[in-house]
Design an enzyme around this catalytic site. Structure first.
Site, PDB file in Angstrom:
ATOM      1  N   CYS A 170     -14.245   9.148   5.042  1.00  0.00           N
ATOM      2  CA  CYS A 170     -14.074   7.900   5.799  1.00  0.00           C
ATOM      3  C   CYS A 170     -13.017   8.176   6.860  1.00  0.00           C
ATOM      4  O   CYS A 170     -12.569   9.306   7.042  1.00  0.00           O
ATOM      5  CB  CYS A 170     -13.649   6.763   4.863  1.00  0.00           C
ATOM      6  N   ASP A 203      -0.849   3.226   1.043  1.00  0.00           N
ATOM      7  CA  ASP A 203      -1.553   2.038   1.540  1.00  0.00           C
ATOM      8  C   ASP A 203      -0.637   1.073   2.276  1.00  0.00           C
ATOM      9  O   ASP A 203      -1.109   0.089   2.832  1.00  0.00           O
ATOM     10  CB  ASP A 203      -2.233   1.295   0.382  1.00  0.00           C
ATOM     11  N   LYS A 260      -7.237  -5.736  -5.350  1.00  0.00           N
ATOM     12  CA  LYS A 260      -8.531  -5.086  -5.069  1.00  0.00           C
ATOM     13  C   LYS A 260      -8.651  -3.803  -5.890  1.00  0.00           C
ATOM     14  O   LYS A 260      -9.673  -3.565  -6.534  1.00  0.00           O
ATOM     15  CB  LYS A 260      -8.610  -4.746  -3.591  1.00  0.00           C
ATOM     16  N   ASN A 261      -7.578  -2.999  -5.881  1.00  0.00           N
ATOM     17  CA  ASN A 261      -7.671  -1.674  -6.505  1.00  0.00           C
ATOM     18  C   ASN A 261      -7.520  -1.695  -8.015  1.00  0.00           C
ATOM     19  O   ASN A 261      -7.598  -0.648  -8.658  1.00  0.00           O
ATOM     20  CB  ASN A 261      -6.664  -0.720  -5.857  1.00  0.00           C
ATOM     21  N   ARG A 319     -12.415  -6.082   4.118  1.00  0.00           N
ATOM     22  CA  ARG A 319     -12.728  -5.267   2.935  1.00  0.00           C
ATOM     23  C   ARG A 319     -11.654  -5.419   1.870  1.00  0.00           C
ATOM     24  O   ARG A 319     -11.913  -5.330   0.673  1.00  0.00           O
ATOM     25  CB  ARG A 319     -12.828  -3.793   3.334  1.00  0.00           C
ATOM     26  N   ARG A 373     -11.944  12.643   1.613  1.00  0.00           N
ATOM     27  CA  ARG A 373     -12.121  11.964   0.321  1.00  0.00           C
ATOM     28  C   ARG A 373     -13.004  12.809  -0.623  1.00  0.00           C
ATOM     29  O   ARG A 373     -14.031  12.369  -1.108  1.00  0.00           O
ATOM     30  CB  ARG A 373     -12.713  10.563   0.500  1.00  0.00           C
TER      31      ARG A 373
HETATM   32  C1  EPZ Z   1      -7.222   5.053  -4.454  1.00  0.00           C
HETATM   33  O1  EPZ Z   1      -8.125   5.869  -3.729  1.00  0.00           O
HETATM   34  C2  EPZ Z   1      -7.181   3.731  -3.711  1.00  0.00           C
HETATM   35  N1  EPZ Z   1      -8.497   3.106  -3.717  1.00  0.00           N
HETATM   36  C3  EPZ Z   1      -6.722   3.967  -2.276  1.00  0.00           C
HETATM   37  O2  EPZ Z   1      -6.618   2.696  -1.641  1.00  0.00           O
HETATM   38  C4  EPZ Z   1      -5.332   4.601  -2.309  1.00  0.00           C
HETATM   39  O3  EPZ Z   1      -4.929   4.899  -0.997  1.00  0.00           O
HETATM   40  C5  EPZ Z   1      -5.375   5.901  -3.138  1.00  0.00           C
HETATM   41  O4  EPZ Z   1      -5.902   5.615  -4.460  1.00  0.00           O
HETATM   42  C6  EPZ Z   1      -3.998   6.530  -3.294  1.00  0.00           C
HETATM   43  O5  EPZ Z   1      -3.132   5.608  -3.887  1.00  0.00           O
HETATM   44  C7  EPZ Z   1      -8.896   2.426  -4.839  1.00  0.00           C
HETATM   45  O6  EPZ Z   1      -8.193   2.370  -5.830  1.00  0.00           O
HETATM   46  C8  EPZ Z   1     -10.235   1.741  -4.760  1.00  0.00           C
HETATM   47  P1  EPZ Z   1      -6.899   9.553  -4.721  1.00  0.00           P
HETATM   48  P2  EPZ Z   1      -8.603   7.293  -4.350  1.00  0.00           P
HETATM   49  O7  EPZ Z   1      -8.062  10.103  -5.466  1.00  0.00           O
HETATM   50  O8  EPZ Z   1      -8.799   7.166  -5.798  1.00  0.00           O
HETATM   51  C9  EPZ Z   1      -7.389  13.765  -2.633  1.00  0.00           C
HETATM   52  C10 EPZ Z   1      -6.906   1.126   0.087  1.00  0.00           C
HETATM   53  O9  EPZ Z   1      -6.532   1.066   1.272  1.00  0.00           O
HETATM   54  N2  EPZ Z   1      -8.457  14.005  -3.613  1.00  0.00           N
HETATM   55  O10 EPZ Z   1      -5.616   9.326  -5.433  1.00  0.00           O
HETATM   56  O11 EPZ Z   1      -9.748   7.778  -3.532  1.00  0.00           O
HETATM   57  C11 EPZ Z   1      -7.809  12.703  -1.617  1.00  0.00           C
HETATM   58  O12 EPZ Z   1      -8.586  13.293  -0.586  1.00  0.00           O
HETATM   59  C12 EPZ Z   1      -7.441   2.438  -0.480  1.00  0.00           C
HETATM   60  O13 EPZ Z   1      -6.888   0.155  -0.721  1.00  0.00           O
HETATM   61  C13 EPZ Z   1      -9.010  15.276  -3.703  1.00  0.00           C
HETATM   62  O14 EPZ Z   1      -8.637  16.201  -2.975  1.00  0.00           O
HETATM   63  O15 EPZ Z   1      -7.322   8.176  -4.027  1.00  0.00           O
HETATM   64  C14 EPZ Z   1      -6.490  12.199  -1.120  1.00  0.00           C
HETATM   65  O16 EPZ Z   1      -6.014  13.076  -0.124  1.00  0.00           O
HETATM   66  C15 EPZ Z   1      -7.425   3.563   0.551  1.00  0.00           C
HETATM   67  N3  EPZ Z   1     -10.010  15.479  -4.603  1.00  0.00           N
HETATM   68  C16 EPZ Z   1      -5.593  12.283  -2.360  1.00  0.00           C
HETATM   69  O17 EPZ Z   1      -6.243  13.184  -3.261  1.00  0.00           O
HETATM   70  C17 EPZ Z   1     -10.457  14.486  -5.433  1.00  0.00           C
HETATM   71  O18 EPZ Z   1     -11.373  14.741  -6.253  1.00  0.00           O
HETATM   72  C18 EPZ Z   1      -5.397  10.951  -3.063  1.00  0.00           C
HETATM   73  O19 EPZ Z   1      -6.669  10.473  -3.422  1.00  0.00           O
HETATM   74  C19 EPZ Z   1      -9.878  13.202  -5.325  1.00  0.00           C
HETATM   75  C20 EPZ Z   1      -8.868  12.979  -4.416  1.00  0.00           C
END
Ligand code: EPZ
Length: 421
Positions: free
Chosen positions: A116, A305, A22-23, A397, A121
């Site tokens: 969410c 995850d 998915k990701n 999802r 996020r």
């Molecule tokens: C991706 O989300 C994945 N989703 C998530 O999978 C996964 O948990 C996550 O990466 C971490 O591996 C997809 O790829 C579609 P991040 P993403 O930006 O990109 C903070 C699942 O269950 N952050 O690496 O949103 C954020 O709040 C989903 O398949 C900021 O502070 O993850 C989080 O605490 C859930 N500011 C941390 O970084 C930003 O601008 C990691 O987020 C962006 C992120």
């Protein structure tokens, strides 16, 4: 609304094929608009997040058609740079359309994505990364308006290795003049998969998988036919389900090296895990041992995850487990329902202390997020009696018919409509 009804106590055994990730599929579908002609993404999982991404692409003017499990994206008639509000809110990861729209149209209007269940996020890292490329960003009434008319390659330093921010910058930089270097880039395998796809379309990107990614902007990109990598989280979830039941399963078309941290943890819990080319085999003992510590970290650390699924495993393991979630601020939504099934868990800030009990008992529980829902199903497989997991649409999802995959391994699980009772 639908729910799953699970009869616990049945040992899983057999073989199951892992779907494409998915990701990986989601950013690749976004990246397809960078090409001037059609792309075919093979073996797309039939899950809600992919369907929502297809609807977003169609709303922007792309022609998207399904050919079996393949999706053909023709971006040549794209006519809008503004993301649809309702669909964007439903699909958080639509935020990386921003980079693709900027790369293709030099403009993007994206509704400010809401938080969410698992956390706020924020997108500050996305916006600072795009600003470093010369994007002019302003927020108007809940919309993020990005003007990329002056975009040039540049140096991007991410304060945190955000997966989405890394992907957004890669896609925004792929077709702009100049060289971009992303420092402190996320190293998740799905980013290397996005690099492979974009380079198959004619981009010039190197370094994905490491903390430094270099992008040489190109003038044109063409469509490609591409099969995304297998889903390491679906694979880990299936291994955890087998381990919860003292089972023995084999995964085919599985990611192997990307599952290192998960396989190591399962071995620490007493499972025999063997891995070969595209194949992972697990045999679990009747009762697991606690792994002691489990800390989620950016890749190659233990994946956030998989935290919920592993926490469910520790509920009946021998000993006490200390599980720390460092990536998201609210990713223990499954704990309350696991307690209702008899688990002994105390949560303090970002740490859950789980004292293993002999067994869980079935209960009526509710999925609150995708991976937490999977964790409740895993607990139900191990519990005595029957468990009803409401909120099947959250699980749908990210998993294509999880009940079929588990049922094919011997689980007694069925999907039913959620009545009011
Ligand atoms: C991706 O989300 C994945 N989703 C998530 O999978 C996964 O948990 C996550 O990466 C971490 O591996 C997809 O790829 C579609 P991040 P993403 O930006 O990109 C903070 C699942 O269950 N952050 O690496 O949103 C954020 O709040 C989903 O398949 C900021 O502070 O993850 C989080 O605490 C859930 N500011 C941390 O970084 C930003 O601008 C990691 O987020 C962006 C992120």
């Amino acid at each position: 609304m639908e729910r799953f009804r699970v009869e616990g106590g049945h040992r899983l055994s057999g073989a199951v094929r892992v779907h494409c990730a998915k990701n990986a599929v989601l950013p690749i579908l976004a990246g397809a608009i960078l090409a001037d002609d059609p792309t075919t993404v093979l073996d797309c999982p039939d899950i809600a997040d992919v369907s929502n991404m297809v609807r977003i692409l169609q709303t922007l003017g792309c022609e998207v058609s399904a050919q079996g499990a393949a999706l053909r994206v023709d971006p040549s008639s794209i006519h809008s740079d503004t993301m649809p509000e309702d669909l964007s809110k439903r699909l958080r990861s639509s935020v990386f359309m921003m980079g693709a729209l900027l790369g293709r149209l030099r403009r993007a209007v994206v509704p400010y994505p809401g938080g969410c269940e698992i956390g706020q996020r924020p997108i500050d890292l996305h916006l600072s990364g795009l600003t470093a490329l010369g994007v002019d960003i302003r927020e108007e009434g809940g919309l993020v308006v990005c003007d990329g008319g002056r975009m040039r390659g540049g140096e991007v330093h991410l304060d945190y290795p955000s997966v989405g921010a890394t992907e957004n910058v890669m896609m925004a930089a792929a077709r702009i003049p100049g060289r971009t270097v992303i420092h402190n880039a996320a190293r998740e395998p799905e980013i290397a998969d996005l690099q492979r796809f974009l380079n198959a379309c004619g981009a010039r990107i190197a370094g994905a998988g490491s903390a430094t990614i270099e992008i040489e902007g190109v003038r044109r990109m063409r469509g490609a036919t591409y099969r995304p990598m297998p889903d390491r989280i679906e694979a880990g979830t299936l291994l955890a389900a087998a381990a919860a039941t003292g089972g023995e399963v084999e995964l085919t078309d599985a990611p192997v090296e990307e599952l290192g941290a998960v396989m190591a943890k399962l071995r620490e819990m007493g499972c025999r895990v063997e891995a070969g080319a595209g194949r992972v085999a697990l045999a679990a003992p009747p009762r697991l041992d606690s792994p002691g510590q489990l800390i989620t970290l950016p890749y190659p650390g233990f994946p956030t995850d998989m935290q919920a699924q592993m926490l469910a495993l520790t509920c009946c393991a021998r000993g006490t487990s200390i599980i720390t979630e460092t990536v998201f601020e609210n990713r223990f939504t499954h704990v309350g329902d696991l307690r209702r099934m008899g688990a002994n868990i105390v949560v303090k800030d970002r740490t859950a202390i789980v004292r293993g009990v002999r067994s869980l008992h079935g209960a009526r529980v509710c999925a609150r997020d995708l991976r937490g829902g999977a964790a409740l199903l895993i607990a139900g497989l191990a519990a005595h009696g029957e468990t009803v997991v409401e909120g099947a649409e959250l699980i749908d999802r990210g998993y294509e018919r999880l009940e079929w995959m588990l049922g094919g391994l011997g689980a007694r699980i069925r999907r039913e409509r959620q009545t009011d009772e």
